[in-house]
Design a protein around this motif. Structure first.
Motif, PDB file in Angstrom:
ATOM      1  N   ASP A 140      -1.188  -5.865  -5.237  1.00 55.71           N
ATOM      2  CA  ASP A 140      -1.300  -7.214  -4.681  1.00 55.71           C
ATOM      3  C   ASP A 140      -0.246  -8.150  -5.566  1.00 55.71           C
ATOM      4  O   ASP A 140      -0.478  -9.393  -5.132  1.00 55.71           O
ATOM      5  CB  ASP A 140      -2.464  -8.001  -4.390  1.00 55.71           C
ATOM      6  CG  ASP A 140      -3.559  -7.618  -5.631  1.00 55.71           C
ATOM      7  OD1 ASP A 140      -2.910  -7.507  -6.745  1.00 55.71           O
ATOM      8  OD2 ASP A 140      -4.551  -7.881  -5.557  1.00 55.71           O
TER       9      ASP A 140
ATOM     10  N   VAL B 199       0.870  -1.322   0.130  1.00 59.13           N
ATOM     11  CA  VAL B 199       0.035  -0.048  -0.101  1.00 59.13           C
ATOM     12  C   VAL B 199       0.895   1.160  -0.152  1.00 59.13           C
ATOM     13  O   VAL B 199       1.781   1.432   0.784  1.00 59.13           O
ATOM     14  CB  VAL B 199      -0.833   0.127   1.223  1.00 59.13           C
ATOM     15  CG1 VAL B 199      -1.817   1.257   1.359  1.00 59.13           C
ATOM     16  CG2 VAL B 199      -1.953  -1.187   1.109  1.00 59.13           C
TER      17      VAL B 199
ATOM     18  N   SER C 250      -7.831  -3.217   5.588  1.00 68.53           N
ATOM     19  CA  SER C 250      -6.889  -1.940   5.651  1.00 68.53           C
ATOM     20  C   SER C 250      -7.270  -0.766   4.833  1.00 68.53           C
ATOM     21  O   SER C 250      -7.001   0.269   5.167  1.00 68.53           O
ATOM     22  CB  SER C 250      -5.356  -2.434   5.542  1.00 68.53           C
ATOM     23  OG  SER C 250      -5.023  -3.504   6.530  1.00 68.53           O
ATOM     24  N   GLU C 251      -7.796  -0.963   3.526  1.00 77.00           N
ATOM     25  CA  GLU C 251      -8.006  -0.018   2.543  1.00 77.00           C
ATOM     26  C   GLU C 251      -8.764   0.890   3.181  1.00 77.00           C
ATOM     27  O   GLU C 251      -8.536   2.208   3.089  1.00 77.00           O
ATOM     28  CB  GLU C 251      -8.616  -0.790   1.245  1.00 77.00           C
ATOM     29  CG  GLU C 251      -7.522  -1.274   0.483  1.00 77.00           C
ATOM     30  CD  GLU C 251      -8.053  -1.832  -0.888  1.00 77.00           C
ATOM     31  OE1 GLU C 251      -7.631  -1.304  -2.053  1.00 77.00           O
ATOM     32  OE2 GLU C 251      -8.996  -2.600  -0.923  1.00 77.00           O
ATOM     33  N   THR C 252      -9.968   0.598   3.904  1.00 77.64           N
ATOM     34  CA  THR C 252     -11.010   1.520   4.421  1.00 77.64           C
ATOM     35  C   THR C 252     -10.243   2.355   5.407  1.00 77.64           C
ATOM     36  O   THR C 252     -10.523   3.479   5.518  1.00 77.64           O
ATOM     37  CB  THR C 252     -12.169   0.749   5.028  1.00 77.64           C
ATOM     38  OG1 THR C 252     -12.667   0.006   3.947  1.00 77.64           O
ATOM     39  CG2 THR C 252     -13.069   1.637   5.504  1.00 77.64           C
TER      40      THR C 252
ATOM     41  N   VAL D 201      -7.048   2.971   5.850  1.00 75.62           N
ATOM     42  CA  VAL D 201      -5.887   3.777   5.226  1.00 75.62           C
ATOM     43  C   VAL D 201      -6.719   5.048   4.633  1.00 75.62           C
ATOM     44  O   VAL D 201      -6.145   6.170   4.634  1.00 75.62           O
ATOM     45  CB  VAL D 201      -5.049   2.928   4.408  1.00 75.62           C
ATOM     46  CG1 VAL D 201      -3.947   4.042   3.799  1.00 75.62           C
ATOM     47  CG2 VAL D 201      -4.294   1.983   5.117  1.00 75.62           C
ATOM     48  N   GLN D 202      -7.382   4.812   3.824  1.00 78.00           N
ATOM     49  CA  GLN D 202      -8.431   5.855   3.118  1.00 78.00           C
ATOM     50  C   GLN D 202      -8.773   6.833   3.926  1.00 78.00           C
ATOM     51  O   GLN D 202      -8.885   8.036   3.824  1.00 78.00           O
ATOM     52  CB  GLN D 202      -9.101   5.425   2.083  1.00 78.00           C
ATOM     53  CG  GLN D 202      -9.893   6.350   1.147  1.00 78.00           C
ATOM     54  CD  GLN D 202      -8.895   6.796  -0.016  1.00 78.00           C
ATOM     55  OE1 GLN D 202      -8.451   6.289  -0.658  1.00 78.00           O
ATOM     56  NE2 GLN D 202      -8.606   8.219   0.331  1.00 78.00           N
TER      57      GLN D 202
ATOM     58  N   VAL E 240      -4.327   7.106  -2.330  1.00 75.63           N
ATOM     59  CA  VAL E 240      -3.857   5.767  -1.874  1.00 75.63           C
ATOM     60  C   VAL E 240      -3.941   4.813  -2.880  1.00 75.63           C
ATOM     61  O   VAL E 240      -4.959   4.659  -3.794  1.00 75.63           O
ATOM     62  CB  VAL E 240      -4.676   5.306  -0.546  1.00 75.63           C
ATOM     63  CG1 VAL E 240      -4.207   3.954  -0.219  1.00 75.63           C
ATOM     64  CG2 VAL E 240      -4.794   6.368   0.553  1.00 75.63           C
ATOM     65  N   THR E 241      -2.760   4.011  -3.338  1.00 76.71           N
ATOM     66  CA  THR E 241      -2.787   3.166  -3.967  1.00 76.71           C
ATOM     67  C   THR E 241      -2.337   1.646  -3.540  1.00 76.71           C
ATOM     68  O   THR E 241      -1.966   1.623  -2.284  1.00 76.71           O
ATOM     69  CB  THR E 241      -1.645   3.224  -5.138  1.00 76.71           C
ATOM     70  OG1 THR E 241      -0.486   3.376  -4.729  1.00 76.71           O
ATOM     71  CG2 THR E 241      -1.929   4.691  -5.731  1.00 76.71           C
ATOM     72  N   HIS E 242      -2.528   0.441  -4.209  1.00 78.79           N
ATOM     73  CA  HIS E 242      -2.288  -0.771  -3.541  1.00 78.79           C
ATOM     74  C   HIS E 242      -1.754  -1.666  -4.842  1.00 78.79           C
ATOM     75  O   HIS E 242      -2.344  -1.737  -5.893  1.00 78.79           O
ATOM     76  CB  HIS E 242      -3.123  -1.470  -2.752  1.00 78.79           C
ATOM     77  CG  HIS E 242      -4.580  -2.055  -3.597  1.00 78.79           C
ATOM     78  ND1 HIS E 242      -5.659  -1.013  -3.889  1.00 78.79           N
ATOM     79  CD2 HIS E 242      -4.811  -3.124  -4.174  1.00 78.79           C
ATOM     80  CE1 HIS E 242      -6.490  -1.846  -4.904  1.00 78.79           C
ATOM     81  NE2 HIS E 242      -5.970  -2.874  -4.865  1.00 78.79           N
TER      82      HIS E 242
ATOM     83  N   LEU F  18      -5.909  -6.839   3.563  1.00 77.57           N
ATOM     84  CA  LEU F  18      -5.632  -5.716   2.400  1.00 77.57           C
ATOM     85  C   LEU F  18      -7.226  -5.037   2.496  1.00 77.57           C
ATOM     86  O   LEU F  18      -7.577  -3.734   2.493  1.00 77.57           O
ATOM     87  CB  LEU F  18      -5.496  -6.087   1.029  1.00 77.57           C
ATOM     88  CG  LEU F  18      -5.320  -5.103  -0.006  1.00 77.57           C
ATOM     89  CD1 LEU F  18      -4.503  -3.681   0.392  1.00 77.57           C
ATOM     90  CD2 LEU F  18      -4.974  -5.337  -1.341  1.00 77.57           C
ATOM     91  N   ALA F  19      -8.361  -5.724   2.246  1.00 78.01           N
ATOM     92  CA  ALA F  19      -9.671  -5.129   2.360  1.00 78.01           C
ATOM     93  C   ALA F  19     -10.070  -4.314   3.386  1.00 78.01           C
ATOM     94  O   ALA F  19     -10.466  -3.322   3.324  1.00 78.01           O
ATOM     95  CB  ALA F  19     -10.720  -6.377   1.858  1.00 78.01           C
TER      96      ALA F  19
END
Length: 416
Positions: free
Chosen positions: A337, A264, A317-319, A321-322, A333-335, A314-315
């Motif tokens: 995998d 991320v 964490s994305e919320t 981190v955003q 924010v980019t990711h 990841l799913a």
């Protein structure tokens, strides 16, 4: 007469024939005069199937109910192995983790062992019985059923070996020991006769699946030597212990590969005190295990922060981190995998300069681009594009003199 703890993983008890083979091995150990404690995992993909079943019922599962569900896999195996032993004339009795007094904290899904009582195990051994224990589970200080994380049957075995003062703790798995690399990726990997706990910890932390990291940490802290062996060939395996390496041991013990992480990147982070804490504290509170972190040099008051974590997180964490990125005013924010982590591990690094430089040169000559770098006293890890992983691992394995004279020939489990 000694006391042997034997742990059998999921592939070792995957079907009735494998369970019968395990019972035969336990029976041989018992008949030669040793007392035996057996720790078992769930059969094959039973745990994955239970998780899939739960997902088909509900999108949000409570930790308590998931632990109630997942512990049934190991209990099933324990009962079946006990039946197979009784069929062979070996007195045996099965127990859950709670029945033998494996006391944990209250963190469902990732519980930590507080105490191992083991009174019922001692009584069973005194009666001449083999104690068959369902691994991976215990009972919390709040009297709730708990699980200790994937791979925690190894931890159960280590903890029981320490609590019962066992003479040996044998970890039976689907490979014949600890190798210099995953033989499915590097065919000329060779089996190590011995590995120091510190090296094994670094290997486990870098992505090796042979032993669970927490079990190695427990065994090291309590000086419980582990014998990693195959449940398919029963040959001598690899000893993992606190024995210090000799001067003749190689500088590098292994090349470890891992494709289970995602990267991320938070772009345009304001370069001011407290921003990193604001980003990583919520991830820690959510039990997300952040691995490698790289922060770029500040330009015009902003910087980019990249970090890796388990792909499974990841799913979630994305919320998180955003939300934090929006709060601190980051650009985006980019990711990614489709990455891989490749690590060199070896106690000899402590006294041998130039290992990292050689690693980077080998990868450069292979045309492999390094995205992130992390080091410890006895480990160098790099993040690189996923498609380059196998080529990079094989080149490093050869460059550091780890190749055996022939390809590994024993049966190998399927790669997940």
């Amino acid at each position: 007469m000694g006391l042997i703890v034997q742990k059998y993983g999921g592939t070792s008890v995957a079907d009735p024939d494998r369970i019968k083979a395990v019972a035969d091995n336990v029976a041989i150990t018992r008949r030669r005069g040793d007392d035996v404690i057996v720790v078992v995992s769930a059969m094959g993909k039973a745990t994955d199937n239970l998780i899939s079943l739960a997902n088909s019922i509900s999108t949000t599962q409570s930790g308590r109910e998931m632990d109630m569900l997942l512990t049934t896999g190991e209990r099933q195996t324990a009962a079946l192995v006990t039946m197979a032993l009784l069929e062979r004339g070996i007195e045996a009795i099965s127990f859950t983790g709670s029945q033998v007094g494996i006391i944990t904290d209250t963190a469902h899904g990732k519980a930590k062992i507080v105490e191992v009582k083991g009174d019922r195990v001692r009584d069973s051994l005194s009666d001449g019985k083999v104690a068959v224990i369902a691994g991976f589970q215990g009972v919390s200080t709040a009297k709730e059923i708990t699980t200790m994380g994937r791979g925690a049957s190894d931890l159960t075995a280590s903890a029981l070996a320490q609590a019962m003062n066992a003479d040996a703790c044998e970890i039976y798995t689907d490979v014949t020991g600890v190798f210099t690399a995953d033989p499915r990726i590097v065919p000329r990997a060779r089996k190590l006769q011995k590995v120091h706990f510190d090296e094994m910890l670094e290997m486990a932390g870098a992505g090796s699946k042979v032993l669970a990291m927490r079990s190695v940490e427990f065994a090291r802290n309590h000086d419980v030597p582990l014998h990693v062996r195959s449940a398919f060939t029963w040959e001598q395996g690899t000893w993992v212990s606190n024995e210090e390496p000799s001067v003749e041991d190689p500088i590098i013990s292994g090349v470890v590969t891992d494709m289970t992480e995602a990267k991320v990147t938070v772009v345009g982070v304001p370069d001011r005190p407290g921003v990193s804490a604001a980003l990583f504290e919520p991830l820690a509170d959510a039990n997300v295990n952040v691995d490698m972190i790289v922060q770029n040099t500040s330009t015009d008051g902003t910087t980019d922060i990249s970090f890796t974590m388990p792909m499974a997180d990841l799913a979630q964490s994305e919320t998180i981190v955003q939300t934090i990125a929006d709060e601190i005013g980051a650009t985006k924010v980019t990711h990614d995998d489709d990455i891989a982590k490749v690590s060199l591990v070896g106690a000899g690094m402590k006294s041998s300069p130039g290992i990292a430089a050689k690693m980077f040169r080998v990868l450069a000559d292979e045309g492999v681009n390094i995205q992130m770098i992390s080091t410890s006293t006895i480990r160098v890890s790099v993040i690189l594009p996923g498609p380059d992983m196998e080529r990079a691992a094989r080149a490093l394995h050869t460059a550091f003199g780890l190749d055996s004279g022939s390809d590994y020939s024993a049966p190998l489990p399927e790669r997940k």
